[in-house]
Design a protein around this motif. Structure first.
Motif, PDB file in Angstrom:
ATOM      1  N   ILE A  96      -7.162   1.531   9.587  1.00 30.31           N
ATOM      2  CA  ILE A  96      -6.839   2.793   8.931  1.00 30.31           C
ATOM      3  C   ILE A  96      -5.342   2.938   8.719  1.00 30.31           C
ATOM      4  CG2 ILE A  96      -6.821   5.309   9.230  1.00 30.31           C
ATOM      5  CD1 ILE A  96      -9.499   4.428   8.459  1.00 30.31           C
ATOM      6  N   GLU A  97      -4.569   2.600   9.732  1.00 29.48           N
ATOM      7  CA  GLU A  97      -3.123   2.832   9.670  1.00 29.48           C
ATOM      8  C   GLU A  97      -2.476   2.073   8.519  1.00 29.48           C
ATOM      9  OE1 GLU A  97      -1.261   2.144  13.390  1.00 29.48           O
ATOM     10  OE2 GLU A  97      -2.308   3.780  14.416  1.00 29.48           O
ATOM     11  N   ASN A 118      -1.966   8.689  -0.280  1.00 25.62           N
ATOM     12  CA  ASN A 118      -2.618   9.825  -0.930  1.00 25.62           C
ATOM     13  C   ASN A 118      -4.139   9.710  -0.957  1.00 25.62           C
ATOM     14  OD1 ASN A 118      -0.116  11.018  -1.529  1.00 25.62           O
ATOM     15  ND2 ASN A 118       0.082   9.765  -3.385  1.00 25.62           N
ATOM     16  N   TYR A 119      -4.671   8.598  -0.431  1.00 26.85           N
ATOM     17  CA  TYR A 119      -6.111   8.389  -0.442  1.00 26.85           C
ATOM     18  C   TYR A 119      -6.717   8.809   0.903  1.00 26.85           C
ATOM     19  CZ  TYR A 119      -5.064   5.281  -4.423  1.00 26.85           C
ATOM     20  OH  TYR A 119      -4.616   4.762  -5.615  1.00 26.85           O
ATOM     21  N   ARG A 120      -8.005   9.103   0.882  1.00 28.60           N
ATOM     22  CA  ARG A 120      -8.737   9.356   2.122  1.00 28.60           C
ATOM     23  C   ARG A 120      -9.413   8.053   2.542  1.00 28.60           C
ATOM     24  NH1 ARG A 120      -7.845  11.533   5.234  1.00 28.60           N
ATOM     25  NH2 ARG A 120      -9.724  12.531   6.023  1.00 28.60           N
ATOM     26  N   HIS A 121      -9.264   7.700   3.825  1.00 27.77           N
ATOM     27  CA  HIS A 121      -9.794   6.427   4.318  1.00 27.77           C
ATOM     28  C   HIS A 121     -10.722   6.668   5.505  1.00 27.77           C
ATOM     29  CE1 HIS A 121      -6.605   4.393   1.986  1.00 27.77           C
ATOM     30  NE2 HIS A 121      -5.798   5.324   2.463  1.00 27.77           N
ATOM     31  N   PHE A 122     -11.957   6.225   5.399  1.00 31.54           N
ATOM     32  CA  PHE A 122     -12.863   6.203   6.558  1.00 31.54           C
ATOM     33  C   PHE A 122     -14.063   5.319   6.236  1.00 31.54           C
ATOM     34  CE2 PHE A 122     -13.662  10.195   4.250  1.00 31.54           C
ATOM     35  CZ  PHE A 122     -15.022  10.146   3.995  1.00 31.54           C
TER      36      PHE A 122
END
Length: 466
Positions: free
Chosen positions: A351-352, A360-364
């Motif tokens: 993730i880091e 600016n993106y969402r990460h999961f």
């Protein structure tokens, strides 16, 4: 007030339990009274409901029931001007929902002096009779077509005068300064100044901020009105079609282990927390020799350009993000590691590093199979959309392109005033630009003379009977 009386079915076409015929105009009560067998409607109180029959009489003279053709058993509601929707005498006949019955009632009303209403004519009369302003009239159409909680709330707010209230204060301040500047013209030889130029400059700056804020809400307003386009992209077999099916809770897209199954875009809508999203399943993006698949890849890229939100699914790399970097700059992007339940595979999600590279993106991670983070995705879609645009459905929101263009024109003329003050423009020219601004603002609510063609365009989109 209009001299003629109009009538139309106010309920949707087709068979239903009930139908409503609406009549409005000077002769509305007397015309219905001619065909109503029950109480004398000319003597009843306003806002009352009466039981009886609609009959087709062969003569204007009172005849026996045996000589009358009974059309239907009805309830008739009487509303007397000016406290009605149209600000005219208005009658509503509640009958059985048969299209034949409704048509027979309309024909007997026409026979007795009414005429068929044009699309939107009831609302147009409400506007022209001063019952509502033009922005409220347009909100009526938006309220009728509202398909989700958010669009319903925005339309209801506007119909109750939300945007009108916002513009009223702006308009009054401008009118006061315009009047003072024009008063100066009457004393031009004395070289007096009634309008304080510094106060006017401050007013113009404040108005520009307020109007720009209203204009900026159009993006959100248009999205909740028409649906937010969300493109689901990724390489073949990344789980795009599976995600679409899970969001819709149905097998809408074909799912297969064969790469390149989806060759064209599939589009469906779903409402989440009152906002309608238009999810678009696209072909897997990759280099291919297959001409049909290549067309699908190009269409996928086109949908990305048109989308407000992009969901990128990946398993091994995020090369597509680099390839589409320029297109994605102004999008809300979800970069989701797909199939995190998969065994025998290195599923570590850094993730880091992703957040550093794409802040600016969402990460999961996401697993449709195990229902991992599917609800989180839905929740964050709503949150990110509202956060990106900076408004919510409680704000005064612009949903109408005509309103947006009028406000943009007002911004331009305010800029002309500000520029004119900087270069020492004379009072008559400043007053001209101020009046232009007032015209643009007034065109939204109809507080100016509105061109008949504009009215025809606006109300022509309404359903007949409204």
């Amino acid at each position: 007030m209009f001299k003629d009386t109009i009538c139309a079915a106010a309920t949707a076409q087709g068979v239903g339990a009930l139908g409503i015929i609406r009549i409005s105009g000077e002769e509305a009560i007397s015309i219905v009274n001619k065909v109503f067998k029950g109480k004398n409607l000319s003597k009843v109180e306003s806002h009352t409901v009466h039981y009886g029959f609609i009959v087709n009489r062969n003569s204007k003279l009172e005849v026996q029931i045996s000589q009358e053709e009974i059309i239907d058993e009805v309830m008739v509601s009487v509303f007397k001007a000016p406290k009605t929707f149209t600000a005219e005498d208005l009658v509503e006949i509640s009958c059985h929902g048969s299209p034949y019955i409704q048509q027979q009632i309309i024909e007997v009303l026409i026979k007795n002096g009414a005429r068929v209403a044009q699309p939107g004519e009831f609302t147009q009369r409400a506007f022209l009779n001063g019952r509502i302003d033009l922005s409220q009239a347009e909100a009526v159409a938006d309220l009728i077509s509202a398909e989700n909680k958010a669009s319903h709330k925005v339309a209801l707010n506007q119909m109750r005068g939300g945007i009108s209230s916002e513009l009223k204060d702006l308009r009054e301040e401008l009118i006061n300064f315009t009047a003072l500047i024009e008063l100066e013209l009457d004393f031009s030889e004395e070289d007096v100044e009634f309008a304080n130029r510094e106060e006017l400059r401050l007013l113009i700056q404040n108005l520009k901020i307020k109007i720009q804020n209203l204009v900026s809400t159009f993006e959100y307003g248009n999205a909740i009105k028409n649906g937010v386009p969300v493109a689901i992209i990724g390489k073949p077999n990344a789980g795009k079609s599976t995600l679409l099916n899970a969001l819709l809770n149905e097998e809408r897209a074909i799912v297969s282990d064969i790469a390149g199954t989806t060759r064209d875009t599939i589009e469906e809508t779903i409402t989440i927390d009152g906002i309608t999203f238009r999810f678009i399943d696209t072909a897997g993006i990759r280099e291919t020799e297959d001409k049909i698949e290549a067309i699908g890849v190009e269409r996928a890229k086109e949908k990305v350009e048109q989308a407000k939100v992009v969901i990128h699914l990946y398993e091994d790399d995020v090369e597509i993000l680099k390839e589409l970097k320029d297109i994605l700059e102004d999008k809300i992007v979800f970069n989701l590691l797909s199939k995190i339940d998969k065994e025998g595979h290195d599923r570590e999600l850094d993730i880091e590093s992703l957040e550093r590279e794409h802040p600016n993106y969402r990460h999961f991670g996401l697993s449709v199979k195990q229902n991992i983070n599917l609800d989180r995705l839905k929740q964050e879609l709503v949150e990110q959309l509202r956060s990106a645009i900076g408004v919510d459905e409680n704000s005064v929101i612009i949903t109408n392109l005509r309103h947006k263009e009028a406000l943009q024109n007002a911004l331009e003329t305010l800029q002309n005033v500000e520029t004119g003050m900087n270069i020492g423009l004379t009072g008559d020219l400043l007053a001209f630009h101020l009046r232009e601004t007032l015209t643009h603002i007034g065109s939204i609510t109809g507080q100016i003379d509105v061109d008949k063609d504009i009215l025809g365009t606006i109300f022509g989109k309404f359903c007949i009977g409204k």
